[in-house]
Design an enzyme around this catalytic site. Structure first.
Site, PDB file in Angstrom:
ATOM      1  N   LYS A 170      20.229 -51.960  19.359  1.00 19.43           N
ATOM      2  CA  LYS A 170      21.375 -51.307  19.985  1.00 19.43           C
ATOM      3  C   LYS A 170      22.609 -52.165  19.736  1.00 19.43           C
ATOM      4  O   LYS A 170      22.807 -53.205  20.358  1.00 19.43           O
ATOM      5  CB  LYS A 170      21.176 -51.151  21.494  1.00 19.43           C
ATOM      6  CG  LYS A 170      22.175 -50.163  22.072  1.00 19.43           C
ATOM      7  CD  LYS A 170      22.608 -50.483  23.489  1.00 19.43           C
ATOM      8  CE  LYS A 170      23.781 -51.402  23.593  1.00 19.43           C
ATOM      9  NZ  LYS A 170      25.065 -50.931  23.069  1.00 19.43           N
ATOM     10  N   GLY A 223      25.769 -61.699  23.974  1.00 19.09           N
ATOM     11  CA  GLY A 223      26.845 -61.007  24.679  1.00 19.09           C
ATOM     12  C   GLY A 223      27.338 -61.854  25.832  1.00 19.09           C
ATOM     13  O   GLY A 223      27.248 -63.088  25.800  1.00 19.09           O
ATOM     14  N   GLU A 245      22.044 -65.477  23.944  1.00 14.30           N
ATOM     15  CA  GLU A 245      23.192 -66.266  23.480  1.00 14.30           C
ATOM     16  C   GLU A 245      24.416 -65.674  24.158  1.00 14.30           C
ATOM     17  O   GLU A 245      24.690 -64.486  23.998  1.00 14.30           O
ATOM     18  CB  GLU A 245      23.334 -66.199  21.961  1.00 14.30           C
ATOM     19  CG  GLU A 245      22.311 -67.031  21.210  1.00 14.30           C
ATOM     20  CD  GLU A 245      22.380 -68.515  21.533  1.00 14.30           C
ATOM     21  OE1 GLU A 245      23.407 -68.982  22.029  1.00 14.30           O
ATOM     22  OE2 GLU A 245      21.360 -69.192  21.304  1.00 14.30           O
ATOM     23  N   CYS A 279      32.433 -66.715  20.080  1.00 12.55           N
ATOM     24  CA  CYS A 279      31.773 -67.436  21.171  1.00 12.55           C
ATOM     25  C   CYS A 279      31.938 -68.935  20.980  1.00 12.55           C
ATOM     26  O   CYS A 279      31.875 -69.697  21.942  1.00 12.55           O
ATOM     27  CB  CYS A 279      30.308 -67.069  21.240  1.00 12.55           C
ATOM     28  SG  CYS A 279      29.518 -67.184  19.639  1.00 12.55           S
ATOM     29  N   GLU A 381      35.900 -67.909  30.483  1.00 18.52           N
ATOM     30  CA  GLU A 381      36.026 -67.508  29.079  1.00 18.52           C
ATOM     31  C   GLU A 381      37.048 -66.371  28.982  1.00 18.52           C
ATOM     32  O   GLU A 381      36.855 -65.310  29.561  1.00 18.52           O
ATOM     33  CB  GLU A 381      34.672 -67.030  28.541  1.00 18.52           C
ATOM     34  CG  GLU A 381      34.708 -66.729  27.057  1.00 18.52           C
ATOM     35  CD  GLU A 381      33.393 -66.164  26.517  1.00 18.52           C
ATOM     36  OE1 GLU A 381      32.848 -65.235  27.136  1.00 18.52           O
ATOM     37  OE2 GLU A 381      32.917 -66.647  25.485  1.00 18.52           O
TER      38      GLU A 381
HETATM   39  P1  NAD Z   1      28.632 -57.552  26.569  1.00 17.75           P
HETATM   40  O1  NAD Z   1      27.722 -58.390  27.394  1.00 17.75           O
HETATM   41  O2  NAD Z   1      29.607 -56.686  27.252  1.00 17.75           O
HETATM   42  O3  NAD Z   1      27.790 -56.597  25.620  1.00 17.75           O
HETATM   43  C1  NAD Z   1      26.795 -57.097  24.745  1.00 17.75           C
HETATM   44  C2  NAD Z   1      25.792 -55.997  24.456  1.00 17.75           C
HETATM   45  O4  NAD Z   1      25.046 -55.712  25.653  1.00 17.75           O
HETATM   46  C3  NAD Z   1      26.435 -54.668  24.021  1.00 17.75           C
HETATM   47  O5  NAD Z   1      25.641 -54.085  23.008  1.00 17.75           O
HETATM   48  C4  NAD Z   1      26.386 -53.864  25.303  1.00 17.75           C
HETATM   49  O6  NAD Z   1      26.419 -52.473  25.079  1.00 17.75           O
HETATM   50  C5  NAD Z   1      25.063 -54.312  25.894  1.00 17.75           C
HETATM   51  N1  NAD Z   1      24.919 -54.056  27.340  1.00 17.75           N
HETATM   52  C6  NAD Z   1      25.913 -53.967  28.262  1.00 17.75           C
HETATM   53  N2  NAD Z   1      25.379 -53.713  29.487  1.00 17.75           N
HETATM   54  C7  NAD Z   1      24.043 -53.654  29.337  1.00 17.75           C
HETATM   55  C8  NAD Z   1      22.946 -53.434  30.232  1.00 17.75           C
HETATM   56  N3  NAD Z   1      23.147 -53.221  31.530  1.00 17.75           N
HETATM   57  N4  NAD Z   1      21.711 -53.442  29.730  1.00 17.75           N
HETATM   58  C9  NAD Z   1      21.490 -53.681  28.415  1.00 17.75           C
HETATM   59  N5  NAD Z   1      22.476 -53.882  27.514  1.00 17.75           N
HETATM   60  C10 NAD Z   1      23.750 -53.882  27.970  1.00 17.75           C
HETATM   61  O7  NAD Z   1      29.365 -58.558  25.560  1.00 17.75           O
HETATM   62  P2  NAD Z   1      30.495 -58.224  24.471  1.00 17.75           P
HETATM   63  O8  NAD Z   1      31.781 -57.990  25.201  1.00 17.75           O
HETATM   64  O9  NAD Z   1      30.009 -57.205  23.500  1.00 17.75           O
HETATM   65  O10 NAD Z   1      30.576 -59.602  23.668  1.00 17.75           O
HETATM   66  C11 NAD Z   1      31.398 -60.674  24.040  1.00 17.75           C
HETATM   67  C12 NAD Z   1      30.569 -61.789  24.637  1.00 17.75           C
HETATM   68  O11 NAD Z   1      29.559 -62.181  23.714  1.00 17.75           O
HETATM   69  C13 NAD Z   1      31.365 -63.043  24.905  1.00 17.75           C
HETATM   70  O12 NAD Z   1      31.011 -63.556  26.164  1.00 17.75           O
HETATM   71  C14 NAD Z   1      30.912 -64.002  23.810  1.00 17.75           C
HETATM   72  O13 NAD Z   1      31.042 -65.367  24.115  1.00 17.75           O
HETATM   73  C15 NAD Z   1      29.505 -63.595  23.621  1.00 17.75           C
HETATM   74  N6  NAD Z   1      28.986 -64.011  22.322  1.00 17.75           N
HETATM   75  C16 NAD Z   1      28.080 -65.044  22.283  1.00 17.75           C
HETATM   76  C17 NAD Z   1      27.573 -65.490  21.068  1.00 17.75           C
HETATM   77  C18 NAD Z   1      26.581 -66.614  21.014  1.00 17.75           C
HETATM   78  O14 NAD Z   1      25.887 -66.734  20.014  1.00 17.75           O
HETATM   79  N7  NAD Z   1      26.491 -67.444  22.035  1.00 17.75           N
HETATM   80  C19 NAD Z   1      27.978 -64.871  19.888  1.00 17.75           C
HETATM   81  C20 NAD Z   1      28.897 -63.826  19.966  1.00 17.75           C
HETATM   82  C21 NAD Z   1      29.382 -63.394  21.196  1.00 17.75           C
END
Ligand code: NAD
Length: 479
Positions: A170, A223, A245, A279, A381
């Protein structure tokens, strides 16, 4: 319309979402199917049915598919890079670089399918042999964020498939285009039906099925911390394997003995490139007193030269913010920083139109100075081009400030002192440490990930990826 891939078939969704170009919001990249919960469950069923046969394929079969996918990604780097820049807003060179990284990841894990090995160990009992082997985990659910639309899907998918797992992926709602392109490439590369399923859709609906369905044996999530906590709670409740992550508040330390040019280059790249939406972005720059004023002056001068414009325009240094909501959040933090008493030394303004007059989600990168560790701009963040500078008396205080965060993804230092560089590499509380380099985890063949509140579970990428995507079996044989 771009459809979901379920059990080897392209299927329409329950809804349609429009993928908007943040550089020009009049431009619709495409219409993408959005699956509902029932379709997500069909995808899980397909992956479950495909697992027994795929898990017993030879490494050569898996090598062939992954290698072919890697070759196609690399051959189409310009076109896929253009799509990525158009849907996410990072600059074209950054987007092409990300596509190349994805291609190389598929090539690397094609090889890893062949290299996966175990141990043969003498037993404590006479006549008994002990073998330790690795087997696939089963059906793996992959949930990815919007900021690396092709590299993160690639670094989860490639090892999952290389080691014989089947997958339901997804992608993030904001960037379905790159994930769809990847699904199309893998489908044509010869994956049997059901081995890889793409279900675009809402996290709360499609993502929730992956978390709760007992047929999904493992979840790899990248995420935000808030969503990561939901993933962890759901997986613990049903004892599914998971890796997370998440966010960062990465420090970059600049010491008096740093080469000023090296420090400024690394800080500009770490803080502002990819519009600060990494990130691994350094959002806290900790500078010792002797170099502080020269460093800030050089940063402000350099920031004046940064071109904020359409992501796909030649010469653009910084593309738009990904969407309206993220832009509003970034601008909120400009207000929060000011209200907390920080000095806004440069940038921070929204720009409504690019140089061609197209409407987009642009802002000038912002530098706050005279900030303190307790300010929200130093503890939360932002996930945008907003960087704050903190003063430190000496190296020891700089190290303490660098580590004073619940996060622990990346940590950087600019110094010409071997003593300080060596000490920092050992004592930075982060999964990745960079000396005289931007805090981006660039190499695709080494582990990527953090500690403390940034990550949970085994590392991603490199040969360490086998920890998550395989399970160990110990077999005893009496000859
Ligand atoms: P997010 O948590 O909003 O979404 C991430 C994913 O989770 C999306 O596909 C989203 O649709 C899904 N999701 C949302 N709610 C959910 C639920 N209740 N159940 C299951 N899945 C769900 O994050 P984002 O805004 O897409 O990404 C930004 C974040 O990602 C930042 O905090 C960033 O630091 C982090 N990030 C971390 C890394 C790493 O490797 N540490 C890499 C890239 C991004």
């Amino acid at each position: 319309m771009f459809k979901n891939l379920i059990a080897g078939e392209w299927v329409e969704g329950a809804r349609v979402s429009r993928n908007i170009n943040p550089s020009d919001t009049r431009d619709v990249v495409g219409e993408y199917a959005q699956a509902d919960a029932a379709q997500a469950r069909q995808a899980v069923a397909a992956a479950t049915a495909a697992f027994p046969a795929w898990s017993l394929t030879t490494p050569q079969q898996r090598f062939d598919v992954l290698d072919a996918a890697g070759s196609e990604i690399l051959a189409r780097r310009a076109e896929l890079g253009d799509l990525l820049a158009r849907e996410e807003g990072k600059t074209l060179p950054e987007a092409i670089g990300e596509v190349v990284r994805a291609g190389n990841i598929f090539k690397f894990f094609a090889g890893e399918a062949l290299r996966l090995s175990g141990d043969s160990v003498p037993s404590v009992r006479p006549g008994v042999g002990v073998e330790v082997t690795r087997e696939p985990v089963g059906v793996v659910g992959l949930i990815t964020p919007w900021n690396f639309p092709i590299a993160i899907p690639a670094w989860k998918l490639a090892p999952a498939l290389a080691f014989g797992n089947t997958v339901v992926m997804k992608p993030a709602d904001l960037v379905p285009g790159s994930a769809w392109a990847l699904a199309d490439i893998l489908h044509r590369a010869g994956l049997p039906a059901g081995v890889f399923n793409l279900v675009m859709g809402r996290g709360s609906e499609v993502g929730a099925v992956l978390l709760d369905d007992a047929r999904v044996n493992a979840i790899s999530f990248t995420g935000s911390v808030a969503t990561g906590q939901k993933v962890a709670a759901a997986c613990v409740a049903r004892m599914a394997k998971f890796q997370l992550e998440m966010g960062g508040k990465n420090p970059f330390v600049v010491l008096d003995d740093a080469d000023l040019g090296v420090a400024v280059n690394a800080a500009i790249n770490s803080g502002f490139f990819s519009t600060g939406q990494r990130c691994t972005a350094s959002s806290r720059i900790i500078v010792t007193e002797g170099i502080h004023d020269r460093f800030v002056a050089a940063m402000v001068e350099r920031m004046k030269t940064l071109k904020v414009d359409d992501a796909r325009k030649a010469g653009t240094d910084i593309g738009p913010v990904v969407d309206e909501k993220q832009l509003a959040q970034d601008l909120d933090y400009i207000g929060i920083g000011r209200a907390e008493g920080a000095t806004l030394a440069a940038g921070g303004e929204a720009i409504e139109r690019n140089t061609d007059g197209a409407p987009g989600f642009y802002m000038r990168p912002a530098l706050f100075t005279e900030t303190t560790a307790a300010m929200r701009i130093n503890t939360e963040e932002v996930f945008g081009p907003v960087v704050s500078v903190m003063r430190a008396k000496n190296y020891d205080e700089a190290l303490a400030l660098a580590n004073d965060t619940p996060f622990g993804l990346a940590s950087g230092i600019a110094t010409t002192s071997l003593k300080h560089a060596t000490h920092f590499k050992r004592h930075a509380q982060a999964g990745m440490v960079m000396v005289n380099l931007p805090t981006a985890g660039v190499d695709y063949h080494v582990p990527f990930g953090g500690r403390k509140g940034s990550s949970h579970g085994p590392r991603e990428q490199g040969r360490y990826a086998a920890e998550f995507y395989t399970t160990v079996k110990t077999a005893y044989t009496q000859a």
